[in-house]
Design a protein around this motif. Structure first.
Motif, mmCIF file in Angstrom:
data_model
loop_
_atom_site.group_PDB
_atom_site.id
_atom_site.type_symbol
_atom_site.label_atom_id
_atom_site.label_comp_id
_atom_site.label_asym_id
_atom_site.label_seq_id
_atom_site.Cartn_x
_atom_site.Cartn_y
_atom_site.Cartn_z
ATOM 1 N N VAL A 78 0.846 -1.202 0.041
ATOM 2 C CA VAL A 78 0.196 0.096 0.222
ATOM 3 C C VAL A 78 1.025 1.340 -0.125
ATOM 4 O O VAL A 78 1.789 1.263 0.820
ATOM 5 N N VAL A 79 0.702 2.127 -1.195
ATOM 6 C CA VAL A 79 1.621 3.459 -0.984
ATOM 7 C C VAL A 79 0.770 4.408 -0.810
ATOM 8 O O VAL A 79 1.300 5.645 -0.484
ATOM 9 N N TRP A 80 -0.524 4.705 -1.099
ATOM 10 C CA TRP A 80 -1.531 5.699 -0.678
ATOM 11 C C TRP A 80 -3.003 4.971 -0.378
ATOM 12 O O TRP A 80 -3.288 3.999 -0.716
ATOM 13 N N ILE A 81 -3.538 5.898 0.627
ATOM 14 C CA ILE A 81 -4.976 5.438 0.774
ATOM 15 C C ILE A 81 -5.735 6.757 0.912
ATOM 16 O O ILE A 81 -5.577 8.045 1.041
ATOM 17 N N ALA A 82 -7.077 6.546 0.316
ATOM 18 C CA ALA A 82 -7.946 7.708 0.281
ATOM 19 C C ALA A 82 -9.233 7.127 0.765
ATOM 20 O O ALA A 82 -9.945 6.187 0.342
ATOM 21 N N ASP A 83 -9.636 7.562 2.010
ATOM 22 C CA ASP A 83 -10.768 6.965 2.985
ATOM 23 C C ASP A 83 -12.300 7.411 2.148
ATOM 24 O O ASP A 83 -12.352 8.244 1.457
ATOM 25 N N GLN A 84 -13.092 6.468 1.947
ATOM 26 C CA GLN A 84 -14.436 6.489 1.295
ATOM 27 C C GLN A 84 -15.267 6.457 2.442
ATOM 28 O O GLN A 84 -15.185 5.881 3.509
ATOM 29 N N PRO A 85 -16.710 6.774 2.004
ATOM 30 C CA PRO A 85 -17.915 6.765 2.853
ATOM 31 C C PRO A 85 -18.140 5.295 3.291
ATOM 32 O O PRO A 85 -17.424 4.333 2.644
ATOM 33 N N GLN A 86 -18.758 4.826 4.377
ATOM 34 C CA GLN A 86 -19.052 3.646 4.875
ATOM 35 C C GLN A 86 -18.049 3.025 5.096
ATOM 36 O O GLN A 86 -17.911 1.622 5.214
ATOM 37 N N GLY A 87 -16.868 3.411 5.682
ATOM 38 C CA GLY A 87 -15.772 2.721 6.100
ATOM 39 C C GLY A 87 -14.756 2.077 5.157
ATOM 40 O O GLY A 87 -14.006 1.112 5.325
ATOM 41 N N GLN A 88 -15.092 2.412 3.830
ATOM 42 C CA GLN A 88 -14.337 2.039 2.545
ATOM 43 C C GLN A 88 -13.136 2.689 2.567
ATOM 44 O O GLN A 88 -12.908 3.883 2.924
ATOM 45 N N GLN A 89 -12.187 2.271 1.877
ATOM 46 C CA GLN A 89 -10.934 2.792 1.307
ATOM 47 C C GLN A 89 -10.519 2.450 -0.092
ATOM 48 O O GLN A 89 -10.666 1.305 -0.505
ATOM 49 N N LYS A 90 -9.857 3.792 -0.932
ATOM 50 C CA LYS A 90 -9.311 3.397 -1.987
ATOM 51 C C LYS A 90 -7.834 3.360 -1.727
ATOM 52 O O LYS A 90 -7.358 4.195 -1.005
ATOM 53 N N LEU A 91 -7.272 2.248 -2.311
ATOM 54 C CA LEU A 91 -5.769 1.858 -2.068
ATOM 55 C C LEU A 91 -5.036 2.048 -3.312
ATOM 56 O O LEU A 91 -5.408 1.438 -4.326
ATOM 57 N N GLY A 92 -3.693 2.627 -3.299
ATOM 58 C CA GLY A 92 -2.866 2.670 -4.313
ATOM 59 C C GLY A 92 -2.038 1.504 -4.109
ATOM 60 O O GLY A 92 -1.303 1.628 -2.837
ATOM 61 N N LEU A 93 -1.839 0.502 -4.795
ATOM 62 C CA LEU A 93 -0.858 -0.799 -4.345
ATOM 63 C C LEU A 93 0.349 -0.711 -5.551
ATOM 64 O O LEU A 93 0.114 -0.737 -6.727
#
Length: 99
Positions: A78-93
């Motif tokens: 994981v190199v970056w994270i963007a929090d999303q609604p409802q406890g989800q995350q977008k991840l840069g892998l």
């Protein structure tokens, strides 16, 4: 959006292909269903309903629907994270190794 995301986004030297396909993540012996949003030769963007940290190593599997094509199996970080609604995350892998 974290500072890591801003720094990493400037390093994109590879064409990204939008895929929107189901993937399986494995972290600390836990199997997590996720969605791969886009993919390049060096990394991928994934959306998951679990919280990860920058630096976490994840195994990623993308199954193939075509009998003649092998699925993708990779070790990533994981190199970056963007929090999303409802406890989800977008991840840069970042892809560290393919098997």
């Amino acid at each position: 959006m974290s500072q890591n995301h801003a720094d990493y986004s400037e390093k994109r030297d590879f064409i990204r292909m939008r895929v929107d396909t189901d993937v399986t993540l494995i972290h600390a012996e836990q199997v997590i269903a996720a969605v791969c949003l886009d993919l390049s030769s060096s990394g991928m963007q994934v959306q998951a309903a679990k919280t990860f940290q920058v630096g976490d190593n994840l195994s990623v599997s993308i199954d193939s629907d075509h009998p003649s094509l092998k699925g993708l199996h990779a070790t990533t970080q994981v190199v970056w994270i963007a929090d999303q609604p409802q406890g989800q995350q977008k991840l840069g892998l970042k892809i560290l190794a393919m098997s």
